[in-house]
Design a protein around this motif. Sequence first.
Motif, mmCIF file in Angstrom:
data_model
loop_
_atom_site.group_PDB
_atom_site.id
_atom_site.type_symbol
_atom_site.label_atom_id
_atom_site.label_comp_id
_atom_site.label_asym_id
_atom_site.label_seq_id
_atom_site.Cartn_x
_atom_site.Cartn_y
_atom_site.Cartn_z
ATOM 1 N N PRO A 1 1.985 6.203 4.008
ATOM 2 C CA PRO A 1 1.016 7.315 3.942
ATOM 3 C C PRO A 1 2.312 8.962 4.641
ATOM 4 O O PRO A 1 3.393 7.763 5.757
ATOM 5 C CB PRO A 1 0.112 7.387 5.410
ATOM 6 C CG PRO A 1 0.889 6.230 5.685
ATOM 7 C CD PRO A 1 1.592 5.206 4.590
ATOM 8 N N ARG A 2 2.807 9.572 4.396
ATOM 9 C CA ARG A 2 3.949 10.393 4.494
ATOM 10 C C ARG A 2 3.275 11.482 5.949
ATOM 11 O O ARG A 2 2.205 12.303 4.993
ATOM 12 C CB ARG A 2 4.567 11.454 3.359
ATOM 13 C CG ARG A 2 5.273 10.500 2.558
ATOM 14 C CD ARG A 2 6.500 11.685 1.465
ATOM 15 N NE ARG A 2 7.248 9.733 0.825
ATOM 16 C CZ ARG A 2 8.747 9.924 0.774
ATOM 17 N NH1 ARG A 2 8.942 10.119 1.737
ATOM 18 N NH2 ARG A 2 9.125 8.536 0.162
ATOM 19 N N VAL A 3 3.748 11.572 6.547
ATOM 20 C CA VAL A 3 2.887 12.717 7.532
ATOM 21 C C VAL A 3 4.250 14.371 7.264
ATOM 22 O O VAL A 3 4.858 14.212 8.040
ATOM 23 C CB VAL A 3 3.230 12.196 8.671
ATOM 24 C CG1 VAL A 3 2.911 13.282 9.471
ATOM 25 C CG2 VAL A 3 2.595 11.240 9.096
ATOM 26 N N GLN A 4 2.844 15.009 6.902
ATOM 27 C CA GLN A 4 3.867 16.330 6.596
ATOM 28 C C GLN A 4 3.705 17.056 8.082
ATOM 29 O O GLN A 4 3.285 16.932 8.716
ATOM 30 C CB GLN A 4 2.633 17.447 5.367
ATOM 31 C CG GLN A 4 2.608 16.885 4.314
ATOM 32 C CD GLN A 4 3.626 17.030 3.170
ATOM 33 O OE1 GLN A 4 4.721 18.005 3.362
ATOM 34 N NE2 GLN A 4 3.346 15.548 2.280
ATOM 35 N N SER B 1 1.073 -0.947 -0.008
ATOM 36 C CA SER B 1 -0.096 -0.440 -0.112
ATOM 37 C C SER B 1 0.574 1.283 0.250
ATOM 38 O O SER B 1 1.909 1.493 0.162
ATOM 39 C CB SER B 1 -0.754 0.093 1.298
ATOM 40 O OG SER B 1 0.057 -0.337 2.375
ATOM 41 N N LYS B 2 0.610 2.441 -0.094
ATOM 42 C CA LYS B 2 1.221 3.561 -0.816
ATOM 43 C C LYS B 2 1.618 3.927 0.526
ATOM 44 O O LYS B 2 0.519 4.016 1.463
ATOM 45 C CB LYS B 2 0.555 4.858 -1.079
ATOM 46 C CG LYS B 2 0.459 5.980 -1.564
ATOM 47 C CD LYS B 2 0.304 6.941 -2.032
ATOM 48 C CE LYS B 2 0.848 8.313 -2.339
ATOM 49 N NZ LYS B 2 0.102 9.440 -3.398
#
Length: 456
Positions: A70-73, A67-68
């Motif tokens: 997720p990046r936390v901004q 799954s992609k």
Amino acid sequence: MAKKKAVKFVCQSCGYESPKWMGRCPNCSSWNQMEEEIVADKNDRRSRVSMTGKTAKAEAIQDITVSKVPRVQTKLSELNRVLGGGVVPGSLVLIGGDPGIGKSTLLLQVSAQLNLAGGKVLYVSGEESSSQIKMRANRLGVKGADFYIYPETDMGAIRQTIEDLKPDYVIIDSIQTMNQPDIAGAIGSVSQVRESTADLLKIAKTNNIAIFIVGHVTKEGSIAGPRMLEHMVDTVLYFEGERHHTFRILRAVKNRFGSTNEIGIFEMREGGLVEVLNPSEMFLEERLSGATGSAVVASMEGSRPILAEIQSLITPTAFGNARRTASGLDHNRVALIMAVLEKRSGLLLQNQDAYLKSAGGVKLDEPAIDLAIAISIASSYQDKETKETDCFIGEIGLTGEIRRVSRIDQRVNEAAKLGFKRIMIPKNNIGGWEFPANVEIIAVVTIAEAIKKAFA
């Protein structure tokens, strides 16, 4: 009679192991760096086990679902760019830099931002007490509900605290102060740093926790401890800058989740680090008009074009051998370009001292800066000034030709945005893109032609 424990000798500079003591390390050639350590029992090694008791197992590649990630901004877009788009859960990030440069300040600010975004943060400090960190947090305006400070150096206690709190993010400040009780060796030794990092790596990968590690650097500028430390982590960042200047540069030298050419630029203020959104303007703001030995180049740092000023000072030598000094530029590149100028352009530089620097503290090391270096040297040697609105882009070959460079459209557009009216580029870069309407493009083939047109 008690069984004698096995010992080994480990180099404190590179981690090389030997069954006997040696004065000089055969791997890194360092003297008097071999120290005695007790060999740990291999039966104590454990496999990866998550906090829920799940162990790793072999799976067929066709059965693994991806799954992609997720990046936390964070609120610092400069940091997001250097990390490749944000913080990746389960990643292990190493941040190195000189003492007092601002590593702890940066991570304290980032921790507060990640906490405000809904993440639980555990800040482990082996160098400061809770009250000292609280004093810095008050100065920076840092606060949060699920933001925990834990002054501890024992990795066993830290591991237990992580299991109890189950945080989303962990900060280790610094890895050189961490201690594995079951590992022989002083705190900060190669074995302690290596085993502590391996323990944190297991925690990050099995529990999907993003962990930031602070690492001190040696006087040569590399991360203190074994070289293996940089291979174990996912991302290696260097926080650079002069302690007596306010600007800081965050540079990625390794990144499994993004480019290694990106840089982030910050300014240290009373209230903490503030990102610099237009670094080109910062590097050029103190440029003198009418000065000789100055040339501006549009250099690519990752996906971002940055305009920087290259300065040269050419003076007759007072001794037998001419000096060649470079700051922020590769010394060998400068010597090569000066040899080309002397051979292909008729500039007599063999009896001239040359001092070159990249203004603003930024380090430039790509081929496209060659033409700007050559023009700045010719400007100082001939005592002719370059126009304030001129920019020079191009690589120089040994035969004196100006070779094409990559991403010419981004470089030219950045220069045009900052008000440059005349841009010199390689002739082979003409075609396939549109020029800005208010910019004069000068295409050159040789370095002699470039010098002639630059001072016309």
